[in-house]
Design an enzyme around this catalytic site. Sequence first.
Site, PDB file in Angstrom:
ATOM      1  N   ASP A  48      30.447  43.766  54.571  1.00 33.74           N
ATOM      2  CA  ASP A  48      30.280  44.015  53.140  1.00 33.74           C
ATOM      3  C   ASP A  48      30.299  42.687  52.387  1.00 33.74           C
ATOM      4  OD1 ASP A  48      29.952  45.434  50.827  1.00 33.74           O
ATOM      5  OD2 ASP A  48      32.015  46.180  50.721  1.00 33.74           O
ATOM      6  N   ARG A  85      30.385  40.177  44.910  1.00 33.82           N
ATOM      7  CA  ARG A  85      31.529  40.906  44.327  1.00 33.82           C
ATOM      8  C   ARG A  85      32.768  40.802  45.215  1.00 33.82           C
ATOM      9  NH1 ARG A  85      27.808  44.370  46.126  1.00 33.82           N
ATOM     10  NH2 ARG A  85      28.372  45.359  48.087  1.00 33.82           N
ATOM     11  N   ASN A  86      32.576  40.482  46.493  1.00 34.75           N
ATOM     12  CA  ASN A  86      33.707  40.348  47.414  1.00 34.75           C
ATOM     13  C   ASN A  86      34.103  38.906  47.683  1.00 34.75           C
ATOM     14  OD1 ASN A  86      34.190  43.052  47.707  1.00 34.75           O
ATOM     15  ND2 ASN A  86      32.632  43.284  49.302  1.00 34.75           N
ATOM     16  N   ASP A 114      38.193  41.177  50.967  1.00 35.96           N
ATOM     17  CA  ASP A 114      37.737  42.514  51.268  1.00 35.96           C
ATOM     18  C   ASP A 114      37.331  42.707  52.727  1.00 35.96           C
ATOM     19  OD1 ASP A 114      37.438  45.028  50.470  1.00 35.96           O
ATOM     20  OD2 ASP A 114      36.061  44.598  48.848  1.00 35.96           O
TER      21      ASP A 114
HETATM   22  P1  ADP Z   1      38.632  46.866  47.006  1.00 38.30           P
HETATM   23  O1  ADP Z   1      38.320  46.030  48.192  1.00 38.30           O
HETATM   24  O2  ADP Z   1      39.763  47.785  47.228  1.00 38.30           O
HETATM   25  O3  ADP Z   1      37.437  47.511  46.407  1.00 38.30           O
HETATM   26  P2  ADP Z   1      38.777  44.394  45.659  1.00 38.30           P
HETATM   27  O4  ADP Z   1      39.450  43.548  46.675  1.00 38.30           O
HETATM   28  O5  ADP Z   1      37.299  44.235  45.549  1.00 38.30           O
HETATM   29  O6  ADP Z   1      39.162  45.871  45.881  1.00 38.30           O
HETATM   30  O7  ADP Z   1      39.429  44.094  44.246  1.00 38.30           O
HETATM   31  C1  ADP Z   1      38.922  44.592  43.030  1.00 38.30           C
HETATM   32  C2  ADP Z   1      38.971  43.488  41.964  1.00 38.30           C
HETATM   33  O8  ADP Z   1      40.319  43.036  41.769  1.00 38.30           O
HETATM   34  C3  ADP Z   1      38.194  42.230  42.351  1.00 38.30           C
HETATM   35  O9  ADP Z   1      36.840  42.327  42.005  1.00 38.30           O
HETATM   36  C4  ADP Z   1      38.910  41.142  41.572  1.00 38.30           C
HETATM   37  O10 ADP Z   1      38.427  41.083  40.251  1.00 38.30           O
HETATM   38  C5  ADP Z   1      40.355  41.626  41.579  1.00 38.30           C
HETATM   39  N1  ADP Z   1      41.097  40.997  42.700  1.00 38.30           N
HETATM   40  C6  ADP Z   1      41.207  41.450  43.974  1.00 38.30           C
HETATM   41  N2  ADP Z   1      41.929  40.644  44.740  1.00 38.30           N
HETATM   42  C7  ADP Z   1      42.313  39.615  43.955  1.00 38.30           C
HETATM   43  C8  ADP Z   1      43.077  38.398  44.162  1.00 38.30           C
HETATM   44  N3  ADP Z   1      43.574  38.104  45.368  1.00 38.30           N
HETATM   45  N4  ADP Z   1      43.254  37.581  43.111  1.00 38.30           N
HETATM   46  C9  ADP Z   1      42.739  37.869  41.901  1.00 38.30           C
HETATM   47  N5  ADP Z   1      42.004  38.971  41.635  1.00 38.30           N
HETATM   48  C10 ADP Z   1      41.780  39.833  42.632  1.00 38.30           C
END
Ligand code: ADP
Length: 449
Positions: free
Chosen positions: A316, A320-321, A334
């Site tokens: 993935d 966005r990741n 992610d």
């Molecule tokens: P999931 O994998 O569960 O969909 P994500 O890891 O993409 O969730 O996280 C969603 C959002 O949260 C990200 O797009 C980012 O904006 C924020 N985020 C996630 N992890 C972090 C981090 N380690 N530090 C700062 N912001 C984060």
Amino acid sequence: MAANKKKPVEKWEPGTECIAKYEFQGTTLDDLPFKKGELIVIVQASKDPNWYSARNEAGETGMIPVNYVHKREGVKLQTMPWFHGKITRDEAEELLIPRTDGLFLVRESTNFPGDYTLCVVFQDKVEHYRVIYKDNKLTIDEEVYFENLTKLVEHYETDADGLCSRLVQPLPKKGTLNFSVDSDSFVKSGWAINRKDFTVGALIGRGNFGDVLEGTYMGRKVAIKQLKDNEKAAQMFLAEASVMTTLRHPNLVSLLGVALGNPLYILLEYMSKGNLVDYLRSRGRNVITKKHLLNFACDIASAMAYLEEKSLVHRDLAARNILISEDDVAKVSDFGLSREASLNQEGGKFPIKWTSPEALRKAQFSNKSDVWSFGILLWELYSYGRVPYPRVPLADVVQHVEKGYRMERPESCPEYVYNIMKQSWSADPVERPTFKTICKQLDSCKGSL
Ligand code: ADP
């Protein structure tokens, strides 16, 4: 440095990560004091097997007593070959032929969403037991409760305990592997964090499994993923964390630990500038230089080369990741879907515009399908966060791509980067470059800026 009697069981190599079990104040200037819970990395062994030279996260070095810390290890996932997902009662009965006593499988319950059904053969018939999900635990008889399906199956493998038969032989599902993870293993391997040791603050994002919050842990800002109350998600959530326990690279978002309980929390390194898409869109061309873009591309390729070396597939990869740190380092996050390359998984929801044709068509995920996604990511990067295939309706993308259509060079993209994009989009995965090669190519471009 005071003498210490307890003998370590094994010799620790330089680079071994340890977590402090107790506070250590040190007695001489040679010692490295630390607090309980601190991460300490072994630098080298000393003549005394009870003492090591080590480094803390601030980069300070000194001697540490070995029995004050424990080694942090990777958490292993368990496979659930007997888990068949959403199949009906009739399909289960058809699969469970020949009717050998004790042959079994587990499926998702059709009548009670969120629950499971254990199907066991006994005397030429199939018995279907409802597995109830209650208070974050699973149970058949409302007497014995289990944390996950693996533990439930293990229990009934040793003893029928009221079922028609002991579970003797699993019926493996073809082509797919599902996983479970044992939360105890996070404690044993040194990744468990106490809920009282961190504070939870404002919401910073929303993920697939739940909210992402900011917080404080051991005096530093952290990102905290908080899980909704759901056993299946808990398993996926922990599976994601367990993959992260085995990986360490400057361009992979690092896991700090997991707080078990309800709700479940995953603590991650804090990436103050958020995800790459928002970063690109909000700052735009005037703020983000060509140097920034190339550095991001190199950062991401370097993390991906590390995963490639370990035969791990991300599945993935997309802007966005990718998360951006305070000092503008891009890190891949992610790992929810990342798996060993040899273990293919079908039936997931694919991000169509980022997924290679062979992964979409035949669920053939590989490091080379990640390379395809990396090409799309490069396009996102050089178009400052636009959505790929801008004028093509989502439903037509696959067909267009299969006919040979490829995106044009974004306006501000140098020809050498576009060449990498085009190579990454070779229809034949074999013709795509490896991440190792991409890394070298991008690195050599740095000189031409
Ligand atoms: P999931 O994998 O569960 O969909 P994500 O890891 O993409 O969730 O996280 C969603 C959002 O949260 C990200 O797009 C980012 O904006 C924020 N985020 C996630 N992890 C972090 C981090 N380690 N530090 C700062 N912001 C984060």
